[in-house]
Motif scaffolding. Structure first.
Motif, PDB file in Angstrom:
ATOM      1  N   LYS A  63       0.364   3.981  19.854  1.00  0.00           N
ATOM      2  CA  LYS A  63      -0.678   3.106  19.306  1.00  0.00           C
ATOM      3  C   LYS A  63      -0.643   3.109  17.783  1.00  0.00           C
ATOM      4  O   LYS A  63      -0.735   2.053  17.147  1.00  0.00           O
ATOM      5  CB  LYS A  63      -2.055   3.525  19.801  1.00  0.00           C
ATOM      6  CG  LYS A  63      -3.160   2.601  19.306  1.00  0.00           C
ATOM      7  CD  LYS A  63      -4.508   3.042  19.777  1.00  0.00           C
ATOM      8  CE  LYS A  63      -5.621   2.160  19.329  1.00  0.00           C
ATOM      9  NZ  LYS A  63      -5.531   1.535  18.037  1.00  0.00           N
ATOM     10  N   GLU A  64      -0.508   4.284  17.185  1.00  0.00           N
ATOM     11  CA  GLU A  64      -0.433   4.378  15.726  1.00  0.00           C
ATOM     12  C   GLU A  64       0.803   3.665  15.189  1.00  0.00           C
ATOM     13  O   GLU A  64       0.751   3.005  14.145  1.00  0.00           O
ATOM     14  CB  GLU A  64      -0.428   5.838  15.286  1.00  0.00           C
ATOM     15  CG  GLU A  64      -1.752   6.530  15.484  1.00  0.00           C
ATOM     16  CD  GLU A  64      -1.702   7.996  15.129  1.00  0.00           C
ATOM     17  OE1 GLU A  64      -0.616   8.499  14.764  1.00  0.00           O
ATOM     18  OE2 GLU A  64      -2.755   8.647  15.233  1.00  0.00           O
ATOM     19  N   LEU A  65       1.905   3.766  15.915  1.00  0.00           N
ATOM     20  CA  LEU A  65       3.136   3.103  15.505  1.00  0.00           C
ATOM     21  C   LEU A  65       2.970   1.587  15.538  1.00  0.00           C
ATOM     22  O   LEU A  65       3.344   0.891  14.594  1.00  0.00           O
ATOM     23  CB  LEU A  65       4.289   3.528  16.416  1.00  0.00           C
ATOM     24  CG  LEU A  65       5.636   2.882  16.156  1.00  0.00           C
ATOM     25  CD1 LEU A  65       6.152   3.260  14.773  1.00  0.00           C
ATOM     26  CD2 LEU A  65       6.624   3.291  17.229  1.00  0.00           C
ATOM     27  N   VAL A  66       2.379   1.066  16.597  1.00  0.00           N
ATOM     28  CA  VAL A  66       2.158  -0.374  16.714  1.00  0.00           C
ATOM     29  C   VAL A  66       1.209  -0.857  15.623  1.00  0.00           C
ATOM     30  O   VAL A  66       1.451  -1.897  14.996  1.00  0.00           O
ATOM     31  CB  VAL A  66       1.625  -0.732  18.122  1.00  0.00           C
ATOM     32  CG1 VAL A  66       1.132  -2.160  18.177  1.00  0.00           C
ATOM     33  CG2 VAL A  66       2.695  -0.494  19.169  1.00  0.00           C
ATOM     34  N   ASP A  67       0.152  -0.112  15.377  1.00  0.00           N
ATOM     35  CA  ASP A  67      -0.793  -0.492  14.316  1.00  0.00           C
ATOM     36  C   ASP A  67      -0.123  -0.513  12.944  1.00  0.00           C
ATOM     37  O   ASP A  67      -0.351  -1.421  12.141  1.00  0.00           O
ATOM     38  CB  ASP A  67      -1.994   0.447  14.296  1.00  0.00           C
ATOM     39  CG  ASP A  67      -2.904   0.271  15.496  1.00  0.00           C
ATOM     40  OD1 ASP A  67      -2.795  -0.778  16.188  1.00  0.00           O
ATOM     41  OD2 ASP A  67      -3.735   1.176  15.742  1.00  0.00           O
ATOM     42  N   SER A  68       0.710   0.466  12.671  1.00  0.00           N
ATOM     43  CA  SER A  68       1.379   0.509  11.367  1.00  0.00           C
ATOM     44  C   SER A  68       2.390  -0.628  11.232  1.00  0.00           C
ATOM     45  O   SER A  68       2.559  -1.189  10.151  1.00  0.00           O
ATOM     46  CB  SER A  68       2.058   1.858  11.150  1.00  0.00           C
ATOM     47  OG  SER A  68       3.172   2.003  12.003  1.00  0.00           O
ATOM     48  N   LEU A  69       3.051  -0.986  12.334  1.00  0.00           N
ATOM     49  CA  LEU A  69       3.994  -2.104  12.274  1.00  0.00           C
ATOM     50  C   LEU A  69       3.271  -3.429  12.092  1.00  0.00           C
ATOM     51  O   LEU A  69       3.767  -4.316  11.393  1.00  0.00           O
ATOM     52  CB  LEU A  69       4.855  -2.139  13.544  1.00  0.00           C
ATOM     53  CG  LEU A  69       5.890  -1.025  13.668  1.00  0.00           C
ATOM     54  CD1 LEU A  69       6.585  -1.093  15.016  1.00  0.00           C
ATOM     55  CD2 LEU A  69       6.891  -1.083  12.537  1.00  0.00           C
TER      56      LEU A  69
END
Length: 75
Positions: A63-69
């Motif tokens: 989730k954090e990875l998707v948000d940062s992307l």
């Protein structure tokens, strides 16, 4: 660039390790249960708890990875 740093694959690696711990705990439980040596609260129960923790961490990391992307490509 993200593939070279293993940023994209990290959640999947954590998830795989979680399932490996779960599989190992299940196999150990089956063996101990078959031989009559399993008791509630056995040390191998930690394997299940660790596997659940790793699976949850992989979801949070994804989730954090998707948000940062999303933030990166919105600019």
């Amino acid at each position: 660039g993200l593939f070279g740093k293993a940023t994209i694959t990290k959640p999947w690696r954590i998830l795989a390790i979680g399932f490996i711990f779960m599989t190992g705990s299940d196999i150990l439980y089956s063996y101990l249960s078959l031989t009559g040596k399993y008791e509630t609260g056995n040390f191998m129960d930690l394997g299940w708890n660790l596997s659940y923790l790793l699976i949850a961490v992989s979801g949070v990391y994804q989730k954090e990875l998707v948000d940062s992307l999303r933030k990166k490509f919105k600019k």
